[in-house]
Design an enzyme around this catalytic site. Structure first.
Site, PDB file in Angstrom:
ATOM      1  N   SER A 198      -4.507   0.005   7.848  1.00 11.44           N
ATOM      2  CA  SER A 198      -5.307   0.940   7.055  1.00 11.44           C
ATOM      3  C   SER A 198      -5.417   0.465   5.619  1.00 11.44           C
ATOM      4  O   SER A 198      -4.566  -0.266   5.121  1.00 11.44           O
ATOM      5  CB  SER A 198      -4.678   2.338   7.085  1.00 11.44           C
ATOM      6  OG  SER A 198      -3.670   2.467   6.086  1.00 11.44           O
ATOM      7  N   ASP A 199      -6.471   0.869   4.943  1.00  8.86           N
ATOM      8  CA  ASP A 199      -6.555   0.646   3.506  1.00  8.86           C
ATOM      9  C   ASP A 199      -5.547   1.569   2.825  1.00  8.86           C
ATOM     10  O   ASP A 199      -4.913   2.413   3.468  1.00  8.86           O
ATOM     11  CB  ASP A 199      -7.977   0.916   3.015  1.00  8.86           C
ATOM     12  CG  ASP A 199      -8.342   0.075   1.798  1.00  8.86           C
ATOM     13  OD1 ASP A 199      -7.434  -0.247   1.010  1.00  8.86           O
ATOM     14  OD2 ASP A 199      -9.526  -0.252   1.633  1.00  8.86           O
ATOM     15  N   THR A 200      -5.391   1.419   1.528  1.00 15.06           N
ATOM     16  CA  THR A 200      -4.366   2.177   0.807  1.00 15.06           C
ATOM     17  C   THR A 200      -4.760   3.638   0.640  1.00 15.06           C
ATOM     18  O   THR A 200      -5.730   3.948  -0.046  1.00 15.06           O
ATOM     19  CB  THR A 200      -4.115   1.544  -0.575  1.00 15.06           C
ATOM     20  OG1 THR A 200      -3.668   0.212  -0.402  1.00 15.06           O
ATOM     21  CG2 THR A 200      -3.077   2.333  -1.354  1.00 15.06           C
TER      22      THR A 200
END
Length: 708
Positions: free
Chosen positions: A410-412
């Site tokens: 996942s992205d942050t």
């Protein structure tokens, strides 16, 4: 061998499922039983392998060495015997399955988080607490925030964006970290070795993997979470500049050199590169792309992945995380999905499938991980929920249709900060939804408590947890981190930005420059021409008005003469570097590409150009609209136009004086006016927009006469 491994994996999954149905707490025990059953089979596999494999170099700080059959192994769990996961002769799949069986649920959950980590006196994401230099020691302070680090808005619940290093490793069981600090090669290497020694001292001895955003590019838009900017590493053009070179061989060489530098300091994972397309010219992340043409970007991504990873992951590789699936370049109005007002990705031109072309290339090249973006699709067959939660996009499209077998990272912050389409769900419900969609590694928080609570409340997620940990371990085994995660701290200084690498980067900086107009053949500049060279960039601490930086040659090796005022010059060389509002300073207001809207004092520039014939160079971090200074009334004074994408003054001078013949080509189309920008379709590349859209066309670029 393959058949046995596949049988081994299949029976483990079967045993897990059966035991899970009967007694939810016995999953680990069931795996252990299968391991014991197949121990004899793998012992057989070991025998013929001895004649074919070489003893790897073992790096150890606390684990003792075991000797079996004249070969050496690390006793990572300190039990005095050789476990399957410690046996480097075995396939990574077998080792991973064995280690999963050794891990507790708490260890697995911590293993599925990747968060920022900080060095001593490194205050990323917060105001500095002292003025001491950053050192290679650990920062042992937790960073807990109630504010979204990107939007600066209040969060519904506080999150721990970074844990004290020792706490992260020993209590939270983290082994995945993102390094943001910009320090020397030696400092990075020393810190990385300390981190690995701490991990080795833990009960299972699982090594860490450290990721970073790009560190090898000249950029005007460096920011935490996008690019580290200018560092100790070799300095290459920005990503758009690499694309503008139109040189796949040199692109591959760039990636290979960067790989050597990263590996030398202990950085073994790249949060890069962007396979997104720059079809929306207003997007503030265009400078991190390779341009607007999907087929060309696919070729660039292929060379970058192969350069960093090699044909397959190995102990010399840096694993890449290609982002942002399924493409984030079509945000509504050019807005970015870090923000609520940019959460919609729209496809008015029906180009969703076009976005997938570079990702297909990355998968074929073997990219280790893929990162979904925060956006939610609008105007497609897919549910309007952020991609990290979107099962049809992640599991069905990416896993099943495209055949991606690696890590989905996942992205942050999609769980706590950017949960678009899932805002009404609780934190644990969001984790559950993302797990079901197929996410293996969660970025944004260091504290595993909520993920652990999710798994405890949703036993059906346990097989997903085991599968995620298995995938993450496969990467570490392939990278050789279990055998030797340590680096040579002294050698790091000689490898990073060494003269040979710097020389190749210098060639790239020159090849990235595009000559767009040379109608009166003013270029290259004639010998003894008096040149006033001004680099104009208004951002940061620069005054908002007035002149930029005037170039003063040191030990002038150019055939021209540099003067300090335009009045004394024969020619003005003006290098404009427009600056949009920082991505993380966005407020939802409309985005524009005109120079006057992007930190350029147009009256000053026009007055300067009126003084003498002008060579205009523009640094394109976006496809700027330059009609305010380059139009029908000024073209007669503008004797040449060049495009740059992150380069040096020396590289530009080499081109304008003829020491280097320009060969670059535009990686995107630049619009003729602000009006056409506001009317273009977000998902349609500029070269497919309506006639009359372009000032400078995609793939446009000249060379000097006689060198076409």
């Amino acid at each position: 061998m393959k058949t046995v491994v596949e049988m081994f994996h299949g029976l483990i999954v079967t045993a897990q499922t059966a035991m899970h149905r009967r007694q939810k707490t016995c999953v680990t025990a069931s795996v252990g039983i299968v391991v014991l059953v197949f121990l004899g089979a793998f012992q057989t596999l070991r025998q013929p392998a001895r004649a074919k494999v070489e003893q790897p170099v073992l790096g150890s700080r606390s684990a003792k060495t075991l000797e079996v059959g004249g070969l050496k192994f690390k006793d990572l769990n300190k039990n005095g015997r050789l476990d399957l996961y410690e046996d480097w002769r075995l396939p990574a799949e077998a080792r991973a399955q064995d280690l999963v069986a050794h891990m507790s649920i708490a260890e697995k959950v911590g293993f599925m988080l990747i968060s920022s980590t900080r060095l001593q006196n490194d205050w990323a994401f917060e105001a500095p607490k002292n003025k001491e230099p950053i050192t290679s020691q650990f920062n042992e302070e937790d960073l807990v925030t109630s504010t979204n680090m990107f939007t600066r808005k209040q969060l519904p619940v506080p999150i721990m964006t970074a844990a004290g290093t020792t706490k992260a490793v020993t209590q939270f069981h983290q082994r995945h970290f993102i390094l943001r600090a910009n320090v020397s090669a030696r400092t990075t290497a020393e810190w990385a070795n300390r981190l690995q020694a701490l991990c080795e001292s833990q009960p299972l001895g699982i090594p860490a993997i450290v990721a970073s955003n790009p560190r090898n590019h000249i950029t005007t838009a460096a920011a935490v979470g996008t690019s580290v900017g200018t560092t100790a590493f070799s300095k290459w053009p920005g990503e758009l500049g690499l694309s503008a070179m139109r040189d796949l061989k040199l692109t591959r060489e760039f990636a290979d050199i960067a790989r050597q530098e990263w590996a030398a300091v202990g950085l073994r994972k790249g949060y890069m590169y962007m396979a997104d397309l720059s079809t929306e010219p207003r997007w503030q992340r265009v400078d991190g792309t390779f341009g607007e043409n999907a087929e060309w970007v696919a070729q660039m991504i292929t060379q970058v992945v192969l350069g960093f990873q090699g044909p397959t992951l190995s102990p010399t590789s840096v694993a890449l995380t290609t982002k942002h699936f399924p493409g984030g370049g079509a945000g509504e109005g050019g807005q970015d999905p870090h923000f609520d007002w940019g959460k919609k990705e729209v496809f008015p031109g029906g180009q969703f499938q076009n976005n997938l072309i570079p990702f297909k290339a990355a998968i074929k090249a073997g990219t280790s991980a893929i990162m979904p973006y925060y956006s939610m699709p609008v105007g497609t067959k897919y549910e309007q929920i952020a991609y990290a939660y979107n099962k049809a996009v992640i599991k069905d499209l990416l896993r099943t249709e495209l055949g991606f077998k690696g890590i989905i990272n996942s992205d942050t912050g999609p769980i706590e900060m950017m949960p678009w389409g899932a805002e009404e769900l609780t934190i644990t419900q969001r984790y559950h939804r993302a797990l079901q969609a197929g996410v293996n590694l969660f970025s944004g928080t260091a504290d595993p408590a909520e993920l652990l609570k999710t798994v405890e409340g949703n036993p059906d997620d346990v097989p997903l947890i085991n599968d995620s940990v298995r995938r993450l371990l496969l990467e570490k085994f392939a990278l050789g981190l279990f055998e030797n995660p340590y680096v040579d701290e002294v050698a790091a200084e000689t490898i990073v930005n060494n003269p040979k690498s710097a020389a190749r980067a210098a060639v790239a900086l020159r090849k990235s420059i595009v000559l767009l107009r040379n109608d009166v053949k003013a270029l290259p500049l004639k010998a003894k021409t008096k040149v006033y060279f001004e680099s104009y960039q208004k951002g940061g601490n620069a005054p908002a008005t007035g002149a930029g930086e005037v170039y003063a040659a040191k030990g002038n090796s150019y055939p021209v003469e540099f003067v300090s005022t335009p009045e004394a010059a024969d020619v003005v060389l003006l290098w404009l570097k427009p600056m949009s509002k920082s991505l993380f300073a966005s407020d939802g207001s409309p985005l524009y590409l005109s120079l006057s809207k992007n930190a350029v004092e147009v009256p000053y520039i026009k007055a300067l150009m009126a003084k003498k014939p002008t060579i205009l160079a523009v640094n394109y971090s976006n496809p700027w609209v330059i009609d305010e200074v380059y139009n029908a009334s000024t073209k007669s004074r503008c004797q040449g136009v060049l495009a740059t994408f992150g380069t040096t003054p020396e590289a530009l001078l080499d081109v304008v004086t003829g020491k280097f013949n320009p060969t670059g080509k535009m990686p995107f189309t630049t619009p003729v006016s602000e009006e056409v920008v506001q009317k273009q379709q977000e998902d349609v590349p500029g070269y497919k927009e309506a006639p009359g859209y372009a000032l400078f066309k995609y793939d446009e670029g000249l060379s000097y006469p006689g060198n076409q």
